[in-house]
Design a protein around this motif. Sequence first.
Motif, PDB file in Angstrom:
ATOM      1  N   SER A  86       0.815  -1.282  -0.037  1.00 34.42           N
ATOM      2  CA  SER A  86      -0.002   0.068  -0.040  1.00 34.42           C
ATOM      3  C   SER A  86       0.656   1.188   0.087  1.00 34.42           C
ATOM      4  O   SER A  86       0.135   2.259  -0.331  1.00 34.42           O
ATOM      5  N   GLN A  87       2.222   0.906   0.178  1.00 40.13           N
ATOM      6  CA  GLN A  87       3.030   2.420   0.158  1.00 40.13           C
ATOM      7  C   GLN A  87       3.970   2.524  -1.144  1.00 40.13           C
ATOM      8  O   GLN A  87       4.991   1.647  -1.215  1.00 40.13           O
ATOM      9  N   PRO A  88       3.480   3.138  -2.166  1.00 40.26           N
ATOM     10  CA  PRO A  88       4.233   3.183  -3.483  1.00 40.26           C
ATOM     11  C   PRO A  88       5.566   3.761  -3.287  1.00 40.26           C
ATOM     12  O   PRO A  88       6.752   3.205  -3.779  1.00 40.26           O
ATOM     13  N   GLU A  89       5.714   4.811  -2.119  1.00 40.81           N
ATOM     14  CA  GLU A  89       7.073   5.198  -1.894  1.00 40.81           C
ATOM     15  C   GLU A  89       7.193   5.550  -0.355  1.00 40.81           C
ATOM     16  O   GLU A  89       6.357   6.013   0.428  1.00 40.81           O
ATOM     17  N   MET A  90       8.453   5.347   0.286  1.00 35.60           N
ATOM     18  CA  MET A  90       8.887   5.390   1.705  1.00 35.60           C
ATOM     19  C   MET A  90      10.087   6.213   1.604  1.00 35.60           C
ATOM     20  O   MET A  90      11.038   6.014   0.670  1.00 35.60           O
ATOM     21  N   SER A  91      10.509   7.021   2.770  1.00 35.88           N
ATOM     22  CA  SER A  91      11.761   7.619   2.824  1.00 35.88           C
ATOM     23  C   SER A  91      11.922   7.333   4.393  1.00 35.88           C
ATOM     24  O   SER A  91      11.270   7.419   5.127  1.00 35.88           O
ATOM     25  N   VAL A  92      13.274   7.187   4.442  1.00 32.19           N
ATOM     26  CA  VAL A  92      13.918   7.165   5.889  1.00 32.19           C
ATOM     27  C   VAL A  92      15.275   7.680   6.140  1.00 32.19           C
ATOM     28  O   VAL A  92      16.104   7.814   5.127  1.00 32.19           O
TER      29      VAL A  92
END
Lengths: 117, 113
Positions: free
Chosen positions: B7-13
């Motif tokens: 469900s998360q097309p993009e993530m950043s950390v």
Amino acid sequence: DAGVTQSPTHLIKTRGQQVTLRCSPISGHKSVSWYQQVLGQGPQFIFQYYEKEERGRGNFPDRFSARQFPNYSSELNVNALLLGDSALYLCASSLGLAGAANTDTQYFGPGTRLTVL
Amino acid sequence: AQTVTQSQPEMSVQEAETVTLSCTYDTSESDYYLFWYKQPPSRQMILVIRQEAYKQQNATENRFSVNFQKAAKSFSLKISDSQLGDAAMYFCAYPSGNTPLVFGKGTRLSVIA
């Protein structure tokens, strides 16, 4: 040990042409599978071959065919190329047959980028 | 149809922080395996971690671990102490019938220095 190898790395064809992609599995692996990955999507299963026999086929037209040789390498053929066949084609190998009833993990090659103009 | 949903097309950390990538799946199999693969810009699909559904203990591989909730059909990936080299597309997948792997659409992970 060498991993899964694929050739060529890149390929440019025109509509209506035919293409052959090649894959060599990890030494000792007897199963080879092919996947198509369109840009921005996850890979889609095309074929699995085990001991030179087709053991699974995804929802792809008959223009797609494959075979496995006695040394367990494999070729994927696509006839009458369409613009929509442009994709990254991934080959994966496993020790034995991969699927829901089996435990074998698939290991992937670097892929062949096919562009159809 | 067997499906995998990321469900998360993009993530950043941020570098050195922890991030969790979500995955839900739909299978009628009673026993199965679940996988996370990583695909860096080089395009090579690399196995990150594997979970056997009959095992209650969550799989761990160094900085990578999973949270497997069989009843909820949820299989999330946790990356601890994130590194710049973790930047990639991450795919959740499982075998179904004669299909070796059914993949989700992937989550693009960016790591910020």
